[in-house]
Design an enzyme around this catalytic site. Structure first.
Site, PDB file in Angstrom:
ATOM      1  N   GLU B  74     -12.413  -1.729 -10.289  1.00  0.00           N
ATOM      2  CA  GLU B  74     -13.076  -1.708  -8.984  1.00  0.00           C
ATOM      3  C   GLU B  74     -13.996  -0.510  -8.800  1.00  0.00           C
ATOM      4  OE1 GLU B  74     -10.142  -2.143  -5.838  1.00  0.00           O
ATOM      5  OE2 GLU B  74      -9.935  -4.298  -6.214  1.00  0.00           O
ATOM      6  N   ARG B 129     -10.630   3.092  -7.344  1.00  0.00           N
ATOM      7  CA  ARG B 129     -11.942   2.774  -6.766  1.00  0.00           C
ATOM      8  C   ARG B 129     -13.016   3.823  -7.046  1.00  0.00           C
ATOM      9  NH1 ARG B 129      -8.044   1.051  -3.220  1.00  0.00           N
ATOM     10  NH2 ARG B 129      -7.728  -1.156  -3.584  1.00  0.00           N
ATOM     11  N   THR B 173      -5.018   4.782  -4.914  1.00  0.00           N
ATOM     12  CA  THR B 173      -6.036   3.940  -5.554  1.00  0.00           C
ATOM     13  C   THR B 173      -7.447   4.243  -5.046  1.00  0.00           C
ATOM     14  OG1 THR B 173      -5.712   2.249  -3.849  1.00  0.00           O
ATOM     15  CG2 THR B 173      -4.424   2.008  -5.857  1.00  0.00           C
ATOM     16  N   GLU B 191       2.317  -2.399   1.667  1.00  0.00           N
ATOM     17  CA  GLU B 191       3.234  -3.518   1.430  1.00  0.00           C
ATOM     18  C   GLU B 191       4.632  -3.013   1.083  1.00  0.00           C
ATOM     19  OE1 GLU B 191      -0.211  -3.728   0.688  1.00  0.00           O
ATOM     20  OE2 GLU B 191       0.091  -4.849   2.536  1.00  0.00           O
ATOM     21  N   ASN B 275      -2.701  -1.665   7.240  1.00  0.00           N
ATOM     22  CA  ASN B 275      -1.833  -2.531   8.045  1.00  0.00           C
ATOM     23  C   ASN B 275      -0.507  -1.854   8.377  1.00  0.00           C
ATOM     24  OD1 ASN B 275      -1.317  -3.011   5.047  1.00  0.00           O
ATOM     25  ND2 ASN B 275       0.495  -3.905   5.952  1.00  0.00           N
ATOM     26  N   ASP B 317      -2.006  -8.803   8.468  1.00  0.00           N
ATOM     27  CA  ASP B 317      -2.342  -7.865   7.387  1.00  0.00           C
ATOM     28  C   ASP B 317      -3.834  -7.546   7.383  1.00  0.00           C
ATOM     29  OD1 ASP B 317      -2.057  -6.199   5.112  1.00  0.00           O
ATOM     30  OD2 ASP B 317      -2.670  -7.837   3.814  1.00  0.00           O
TER      31      ASP B 317
END
Lengths: 177, 590
Positions: B74, B129, B173, B191, B275, B317
């Protein structure tokens, strides 16, 4: 015909013990390699495997634990996510009952938590039996005949069995040194 | 009409964007690409114009470089002087390529030795990223929660700081942003019930200067006397505790895994929060502050200046971590400092970045999860038909969990005044159930199944006119669109598709001008730079994966529609269209 089958399997089920005898509280150290220097084979499968895997109660308990212990969060309903798929025929550390118990007990280096001390060996065997239903590798008459999930998945009794192989290309740790 | 769109918007009639992005350190574009977003305003606009609409059709491959890794790529490559830098997904190698030599040979490689176990707690593939270059050093994050500085010339490690714990389910990330002598970094783990934070580390030493949590008491969130949110619902003490059931804020998410922008004049950093956890909304009655919103903070002290919540009590989410582009826009005749956000909840926001006021919020795709944004109160108006509930399966929610647009950043051209948005057209069924918190394991409580939205295409590339508040044109893409966008002064826009097409469009008309088929799907961020040969180059990393490509990168079994948190249902065909494999592609005119 279908009715006869149901009846048959129902009779089968009657013949089984419902909960199983209490078993010694140790998990297993199953071998996960296919290589045996100077010859040999993997040891015989732990006798407990058959008992757990052939028992609807244990499988149902395994399914409950699979959700309660958040296996479902990492492995989804068998298709995988943060962890690998458990409904396919590809196994990194073996798809035999005792090998699955070993994976749960010991954990695995690329991100599978070790559940030793958090789950009893009985619970690990129950989980392993449920895990094998995801690839339809238990008898149809003991597998749950409806999906336990909220919305989306097929019950394992409708799936074609996927006998385990010791091949999981996704487990190749790619990076060149 | 199945669902009625009511957008409560202020009359910003015929607001015309004035053609300038806000002041930035490399405002006259020296041809380098030193941060993923190109500049602090996050425009992803390159002022280079050798490659233009007329000649882009002749673009040719100049060199390639294989990263040797088959997970989702990414990141944006960086170019500083005559060196290109690539940060890979786990195991987070850094490669430095020498652009002054033919074929751009490898100069050095740095291996941070990231814990393998971190792979198991990364929610959505083991992505990274990007890195950030500042004052001779490269800064980047590792999946096992370390921020590392390496010497850009030699690849020698300068410092490393550990910021969180994989045994709590935390990973990192995002790409850092360096401003005012501080390296700003944040957590992933929404999560896993990770309590999110943004931290500022001293650029020279790596020492933590401040850390602002996204939940909890004001002192942890760095909310003090200078906090002046625009809307009443965000005022009060310790709302990060009071808008949760007792103790729930401690495992409430709000992770900072997306993008940070910086306004050097206001000395404010802008970033969004993820989230709330778990996904099952019934376990966390309340607004769940400060999740799914945007903070403006003083970069020196970390103190919050304002906050706005895109999705109070998030039901789907819909993380609020997307990038914000900082520009000045003429609104009703007056120039205003604004920020632009294509939000996951489906609305394109124009906000006053000094005050936090929402100036406009318009749907930029198929949306039924909310009815609009009330510009008096600032509140999102939920659609009662689509409210998720424990023990119930709600069907046909649009957009799905990854939103109208996920992390992959858009670009802004001051020449066309348009924002180029790579995004999604996905809907979902959502069955919420009780989630059990066990540290280091998923804390989700939802069975999700995603599928293509109306029209059947799963991706969209939209050219949005923020002044007119509508799309100028859009390109439908079959697969979900998970790559970033790049726009140049040659009026060419670039993006990639998940089956490996790297495309160049006319920035004015949207006409396809050139395309190249990469060896793997593209989810990376394209860049434009001037190489030592004096020519403009375009570069992008291919290598499918990420949440959308987890079905390939993780070898998942798409017969289970809930695999990859429900994304597998929408990408069942992907394994038949592409395979993994990280590769840098670099292009130049012959």
């Amino acid at each position: 015909m279908a009715v006869a089958l149901v009846l048959l399997s129902a009779c089968d089920r009657e013949a089984r013990e419902v909960r199983g005898k209490p078993l010694p509280e140790t998990a297993v150290a199953a071998q996960t390699s296919q290589l045996f220097p100077a010859g040999g084979t993997a040891g015989p499968i732990d006798p407990r495997a058959k008992m757990y895997e052939g028992n609807a109660y244990h499988i149902a308990e395994g399914g409950r634990l699979y959700r309660q212990m958040n296996c479902v969060g990492c492995h989804a309903n068998g298709g995988g996510g943060m962890g690998p798929a458990l409904m396919d025929d590809q196994w990194r550390y073996g798809g035999r009952m005792d090998q699955i118990v070993a994976s749960i007990d010991q954990g695995r280096p690329n991100g599978m938590p070790s559940w030793r001390g958090k789950l009893t060996p009985t619970q690990m065997w129950q989980l392993a039996a449920y895990v094998r239903t995801l690839s339809a590798n238990v008898a149809k008459d003991v597998a749950p005949s409806r999906s336990d999930t909220m919305s989306a998945t097929y019950p394992p009794t409708l799936a074609k069995p996927k006998p385990p192989t010791d091949s999981d290309p996704a487990a190749v740790k790619g990076p060149a040194r | 009409m199945r669902w009625q769109m009511r957008a409560f918007v202020l009359a910003v009639s015929a607001a015309v964007p004035i053609a300038q992005a806000c002041a930035q350190p490399n405002a006259n574009d020296d041809g380098q690409w030193t941060m993923p977003a190109h500049d602090y305003a996050s425009t992803r606009f390159s002022r280079l114009d050798q490659i233009n609409r007329d000649n882009v059709g002749r673009l040719k491959l100049s060199f390639t470089f294989s990263t040797g890794i088959v997970k989702g790529h990414e990141a944006a490559p960086l170019v500083v002087g005559s060196t290109m830098y690539i940060v890979t997904p786990y195991p987070n190698y850094i490669y430095a390529l020498d652009l002054s030599q033919d074929g751009a040979p490898l100069k050095w490689k740095y291996d941070p030795k990231v814990a393998a176990a971190a792979q198991g707690v990364a929610c959505c593939d083991v992505v990274n990223r990007g890195a950030f270059y500042s004052n001779g050093k490269l800064f980047f994050n590792t999946l096992d929660n370390q921020t590392i500085a390496v010497d850009a010339a030699t690849g020698a490690e300068v410092w490393r700081t550990k910021l969180d714990d994989i045994n709590k389910g935390a990973t990192m990330t995002m790409a850092p942003l360096v401003a005012d002598g501080k390296v700003l970094v944040g957590s992933s783990g929404g999560e896993m019930g990770v309590r999110g934070w943004l931290a500022a580390l001293d650029e020279g030493s790596g020492k933590i200067a401040w850390r602002a949590y996204s939940t909890g008491p004001d002192k942890d969130v760095l909310i003090g006397p200078s906090f002046k949110p625009f809307y009443a619902t965000d005022r009060g003490t310790d709302l990060g505790v009071k808008t949760w059931p007792p103790e729930a804020w401690k495992i409430g998410g709000g992770n900072v895994w997306g993008w940070i922008s910086y306004d050097p004049d206001l000395k404010l950093v802008y970033y969004g929060t993820g989230n709330p956890g778990p996904w099952n909304p019934d376990q966390r009655p309340g607004d769940n502050k400060w999740t799914t919103g945007i903070f403006a903070r003083d970069v020196t002290t970390g103190q919050a200046r304002w906050y706005y919540q895109f999705s109070p009590h998030d039901l789907f989410d819909h993380d609020g971590i997307n990038e914000q582009i900082l520009i000045t826009m003429k609104i009703n005749g007056k120039p205003r400092k604004v920020l632009l956000r294509a939000e996951r909840n489906g609305f394109f926001y124009v906000m006053d970045r000094v005050t936090g006021q929402v100036i406009a919020a318009d749907p930029y795709g198929n949306l039924n999860a909310a009815l609009g944004v009330d510009l008096k109160t600032g509140r999102l108006i939920p659609n009662p038909d689509k409210e998720t509930k424990q023990g119930k399966v709600v069907r046909g929610i649009c957009p799905a969990s990854p939103g109208m647009k996920d992390w992959n950043p858009m670009a802004f051209s001051p020449r066309t005044g348009l924002v180029y948005i790579p995004h999604l057209n996905l809907c979902m069924d959502y069955g919420a159930m009780e989630a059990n918190y066990i540290a280091g394991t998923p804390y989700v409580g939802a069975d999700v199944k995603m599928y293509a939205g109306p029209g059947g295409n799963r991706g969209v590339f939209t050219a949005w006119d923020p002044g007119a508040r509508k799309a100028r044109w859009e390109i439908k893409e079959d697969l979900p669109l998970w790559s970033g966008a790049l726009v140049t002064a040659g009026d060419v826009v670039f993006y990639g598709t998940m089956d490996g097409w790297f495309k160049a469009l006319d920035a004015v008309s949207g006409k396809l001008l050139w395309q190249f088929k990469a060896g793997s799907g593209i989810i990376g961020q394209p860049i434009s730079y001037r190489a030592p040969d004096g020519k403009q180059h375009i570069a992008v990393l291919a290598g499918v994966g990420g949440w959308a490509g987890a079905v390939v990168a993780g070898g998942l079994d798409p017969r289970d529609p809930t695999a990859a948190l429900g994304f597998a249902a929408a990408t069942q065909d992907l394994p038949g269209k592409t395979t993994g494999g990280g590769m840098l592609y670099d292009f130049v005119l012959p």
